[in-house]
Design a protein around this motif. Structure first.
Motif, short mmCIF file in Angstrom:
data_model
loop_
_atom_site.label_atom_id
_atom_site.label_comp_id
_atom_site.label_asym_id
_atom_site.label_seq_id
_atom_site.Cartn_x
_atom_site.Cartn_y
_atom_site.Cartn_z
N ASP A 226 0.74 -1.67 -0.02
CA ASP A 226 -0.20 -0.23 0.43
C ASP A 226 0.72 1.24 0.41
N ARG A 227 2.20 0.85 0.89
CA ARG A 227 2.64 2.00 0.54
C ARG A 227 3.82 2.54 -0.64
N GLN A 228 3.87 1.80 -1.60
CA GLN A 228 4.61 1.27 -2.34
C GLN A 228 3.49 2.84 -3.75
N ALA A 229 2.50 1.89 -3.39
CA ALA A 229 0.77 2.59 -4.32
C ALA A 229 1.18 4.38 -4.28
N ALA A 230 1.13 5.16 -2.68
CA ALA A 230 0.80 5.47 -2.51
C ALA A 230 2.30 6.33 -2.71
N GLU A 231 3.01 6.08 -2.76
CA GLU A 231 4.04 6.83 -3.01
C GLU A 231 4.56 7.16 -5.20
N ALA A 236 2.90 11.55 -9.49
CA ALA A 236 1.95 11.15 -10.53
C ALA A 236 1.94 12.97 -9.68
N ARG A 237 1.65 12.89 -8.27
CA ARG A 237 0.11 13.85 -8.62
C ARG A 237 1.07 15.59 -8.31
N ALA A 238 2.21 15.03 -7.81
CA ALA A 238 4.02 16.32 -7.64
C ALA A 238 3.68 16.45 -9.43
N CYS A 239 3.74 15.60 -9.93
CA CYS A 239 4.00 16.28 -11.72
C CYS A 239 2.94 16.56 -12.54
N LEU A 240 1.87 16.35 -12.03
CA LEU A 240 0.46 16.89 -12.79
C LEU A 240 -0.17 18.65 -11.79
N THR A 241 0.50 18.49 -10.08
CA THR A 241 0.01 19.73 -9.72
C THR A 241 1.66 20.92 -10.60
N ARG A 242 2.48 20.97 -10.68
CA ARG A 242 3.52 21.46 -10.82
C ARG A 242 3.48 22.35 -11.87
N LEU A 243 3.22 20.70 -13.10
CA LEU A 243 2.74 21.16 -14.30
C LEU A 243 1.20 21.99 -14.47
N GLU A 244 0.24 22.19 -13.45
CA GLU A 244 -0.87 22.64 -13.42
C GLU A 244 -1.25 22.25 -14.87
N LEU A 245 -1.58 20.93 -13.94
CA LEU A 245 -2.70 19.16 -15.03
C LEU A 245 -3.29 18.77 -14.63
N LEU A 246 -3.37 19.34 -13.47
CA LEU A 246 -4.10 17.98 -12.49
C LEU A 246 -6.06 18.03 -12.99
N GLY A 247 -5.80 18.61 -13.33
CA GLY A 247 -7.35 18.42 -13.57
C GLY A 247 -7.84 18.08 -15.38
N THR A 272 -7.04 3.91 -7.31
CA THR A 272 -7.87 4.09 -6.63
C THR A 272 -7.84 5.67 -5.91
N GLN A 273 -6.01 5.79 -5.55
CA GLN A 273 -5.77 7.04 -5.63
C GLN A 273 -5.21 7.79 -6.11
N LEU A 274 -4.99 8.13 -7.64
CA LEU A 274 -4.88 8.46 -8.85
C LEU A 274 -6.33 9.25 -9.64
N THR A 275 -7.53 8.15 -8.86
CA THR A 275 -8.81 9.10 -9.66
C THR A 275 -9.05 10.21 -8.50
N ALA A 276 -9.07 9.76 -7.61
CA ALA A 276 -9.50 10.63 -6.70
C ALA A 276 -8.81 11.73 -6.80
N ALA A 278 -6.74 13.12 -9.40
CA ALA A 278 -6.81 13.40 -10.98
C ALA A 278 -7.63 12.60 -12.39
N PRO A 279 -8.72 13.21 -11.41
CA PRO A 279 -9.95 12.09 -11.77
C PRO A 279 -10.00 12.20 -13.95
N HIS A 280 -9.13 13.46 -14.57
CA HIS A 280 -8.99 12.75 -15.53
C HIS A 280 -7.75 12.14 -16.18
N ALA A 281 -6.79 11.53 -15.39
CA ALA A 281 -5.45 11.43 -15.89
C ALA A 281 -6.20 9.54 -16.15
N ARG A 282 -5.16 8.86 -16.72
CA ARG A 282 -5.39 8.37 -17.41
C ARG A 282 -4.12 7.08 -17.95
N ILE A 283 -4.10 5.92 -16.78
CA ILE A 283 -3.06 5.39 -16.75
C ILE A 283 -2.77 4.49 -17.40
#
Length: 318
Positions: A226-231, A236-247, A272-276, A278-283
């Motif tokens: 579970d910790r690996q999933a969170a990492e 992903a969240r940090a990249c999307l946030t810094r590039l203003e692409l979270l949405g 589950t965590q990425l959807t929460a 960044a709901p529009h991101a695609r794995i």
């Protein structure tokens, strides 16, 4: 014959491929891991050189693209580029960069994208259409990193040691570490690591055992997964946030041996965590060999056609 060369080197394996400008694979080479962080720059250059010469088999490289894990800082890239320049096959336009760029190209052509590699180690890159990027130092705990095969193995050993001496609860990880590292006790393994008879990256072989123990119901192994999933999601969240692409509708390309094992609990946690967040991101999970991206980038650097790129992808993926 004149060909282009692509190289992908990680913590455990190195692959090289020679291709014609029409996208035909005409040679392959391979070797052990070539991450400079693990084996040093000099040894890494030796491994890459041998793999490239094997792939070329006497042909001449007009373009070479080398992508390695462990090339995280600008100074590391510059040092390695200088070393490659002294090798016989290096061309004036030779490109040297982190292997994340090869993973990114293998997974998508999108100009807004994120790539995360979770293999021996873990790292990520984010790109935006205007050329902006999000990068990380990826130097281990000193730069805030955790995870990949080495991180999973080290965590398994930590819990196994505490289970053996009574400081922590019993866990199936103790038996898994003993078997995976071929030792009679955790104390024995600790001594081997302490005196340098074994290296910490060797613990990466324990990663599959962590996932197996979690699937069998071991609660401690489950928390590690579970910790690996969170990492992964944190990158992903940090990249999307810094590039203003979270949405935004952005592909998040995942690769590396830990990801390609497709553990259900790990992937479910990431999804589950990425959807929460960044709901529009695609794995996008890259199952193709890592050399695919390196080969495609080498061809693109040489100006190959889209038909050649399609042919190369097909041949390199088979």
């Amino acid at each position: 014959m004149s060909v282009v060369v692509g190289v992908d080197g990680g913590g455990s394996k190195t692959h090289a491929v020679a291709l014609t400008l029409q996208g035909e694979v005409v040679g392959r080479g391979e070797g052990p891991g070539s991450s400079p962080h693990i084996c040093g720059v000099e040894r890494s250059l030796e491994i890459v050189d041998a793999a490239v010469l094997q792939a070329l088999a006497g042909d001449t490289a007009t373009q070479a693209n080398v992508y390695l894990s462990g090339l995280d800082l600008d100074i590391e890239v510059a040092e390695y580029r200088a070393g490659v320049a002294g090798l016989g096959w290096s061309a004036p336009g030779t490109i040297v960069a982190n292997d994340l760029w090869a993973l990114l190209r293998a997974g998508t052509e999108a100009t807004d994208a994120v790539a995360i590699v979770c293999g021996t180690g873990i790292n990520a890159v984010g790109v935006r259409a205007d050329g902006a990027t999000a990068r990380f130092d990826a130097l281990g705990p000193i730069s805030g990193d955790w995870g990949g095969g080495s991180g999973l193995g080290e965590e398994a050993l930590w819990h196994a040691a505490r289970a053996e001496d009574g400081r922590g609860p019993a866990t199936a990880l103790r038996a898994a570490v003993l078997e995976g590292m071929s030792v009679g006790s955790i104390h024995e393994l600790t001594e081997q690591l302490h005196f340098g008879h074994r290296a910490m990256p060797d613990l990466a072989v324990l990663a599959p055992a962590v996932f197996a123990a979690a699937r069998a119901g071991d609660p401690i192994a489950g928390t590690i997964v579970d910790r690996q999933a969170a990492e992964v999601v944190a990158f992903a969240r940090a990249c999307l946030t810094r590039l203003e692409l979270l949405g935004a509708d952005v592909p998040v390309v995942l690769g590396g041996g830990v990801i390609r094992a497709r553990d259900e609990r790990l992937l479910a946690g990431i999804t589950t965590q990425l959807t929460a967040d960044a709901p529009h991101a695609r794995i996008v999970i890259v199952d193709a060999p890592p050399i695919v991206g390196a080969g495609l980038l080498a061809l693109e650097s040489a100006g190959a056609s889209r038909a050649a790129l399609a042919r190369a992808r097909e041949e390199l993926s088979s």
